[in-house]
Design an enzyme around this catalytic site. Structure first.
Site, PDB file in Angstrom:
ATOM      1  N   SER A   1       0.853  -1.181   0.000  1.00 46.95           N
ATOM      2  CA  SER A   1       0.000   0.000   0.000  1.00 46.95           C
ATOM      3  C   SER A   1       0.890   1.232   0.000  1.00 46.95           C
ATOM      4  CB  SER A   1      -0.895   0.021   1.242  1.00 46.95           C
ATOM      5  OG  SER A   1      -1.549   1.271   1.373  1.00 46.95           O
TER       6      SER A   1
ATOM      7  N   TYR B   1      -1.832  -0.188  10.109  1.00 47.42           N
ATOM      8  CA  TYR B   1      -1.900  -0.786   8.770  1.00 47.42           C
ATOM      9  C   TYR B   1      -0.678  -0.397   7.947  1.00 47.42           C
ATOM     10  CZ  TYR B   1      -3.680  -1.519   3.992  1.00 47.42           C
ATOM     11  OH  TYR B   1      -3.848  -1.903   2.681  1.00 47.42           O
TER      12      TYR B   1
END
Length: 243
Positions: free
Chosen positions: A138, A152
């Site tokens: 990501s 995250y």
């Protein structure tokens, strides 16, 4: 050689788009899912209706014993795994760093880091020269995702480090390992974080002035898996509209 690709977390979003695209390119697709069997079966039927080959394989990748069972099932029922897309990942509701509870952080790491680690270890024992792996990271690994998902982001940073290290370990065997870092993509994951319309809210911060589609990430994954990327390993493609 026959191209068998396992895609973890493939029932929706980027995973589902990747499964459809790779099937259209001639890959035999193994659709991993944790609990949403209906979505996985619908995806399989969609691929079959288009003339592709697909099968579903259930496992919670955060559980090492389930990962081992999944790979043993693949060995016995389908054939030698040649490609892996480590796509499964989770996040929780947006919050500041000081509000993140330790148990939440552990759950993120169990799936996004250890789950990917378990799949990588099982896959590389089965792969031969010419195989390839793509880890779906990501852009949060680069930005840190402040005020929203630092846990995250940290998990994806760890995945990026594994990508680089493993690529170097496997290079002499001609097994390539690369990553993609999606930015703001229209997927259901934003709803998991409590803001389904997050992409629309932040689109004006993206140089291309729009959010991305799962299919655009799928195409980057497919290129990294392909022989067209035969001299690419330990690298990343940011699919983030220039952000």
């Amino acid at each position: 050689m026959k191209k068998w690709v396992l895609i973890t977390g493939a029932g929706r979003g980027i995973g589902a788009a990747t499964a459809k695209h790779l099937a259209s390119l001639g890959y035999k697709v193994l659709i991993n899912y944790r609990q949403d069997s209906a979505s996985a079966e619908t995806l399989k039927e969609n691929i079959l209706s288009q003339g592709g080959e697909a099968h579903t394989v259930q496992a919670d990748i955060a559980d090492q014993s389930q990962v081992r069972r999944m790979f043993e099932t693949i060995d016995q029922a389908y054939g030698q795994l040649t490609h892996l897309v480590n796509n499964a990942g989770i996040l929780f509701a947006q919050c500041r760093f000081d509000d993140i509870e330790a148990e939440r952080f552990r759950r993120i790491l169990d799936t996004n880091v250890l789950g990917s680690f378990y799949c990588l270890q099982e896959a590389i024992t089965r792969m031969e020269s010419g195989s390839a792996i793509v880890n779906v990271s990501s852009l949060a690994a680069v930005t840190g995702s402040p005020f929203e998902y630092i846990d995250y982001a940290a998990s994806k940073g760890a995945l990026d480090t594994m990508t680089v290290g493993l690529a170097k370990e496997l290079a002499a065997k001609n097994i390539r390992v690369n990553g993609v870092r999606p930015g703001l993509i229209y997927t259901q994951m934003h709803a998991d974080g409590g803001e389904p319309d997050r992409v629309d809210r932040l689109a004006n911060q993206i140089p291309l002035q729009r959010g991305g589609q799962p299919e655009e990430v799928a195409h980057a994954i497919a290129w990294l898996l392909s022989e067209e990327a035969s001299f690419v390993t330990g690298s990343f493609i940011d699919v983030a509209g220039g952000k």
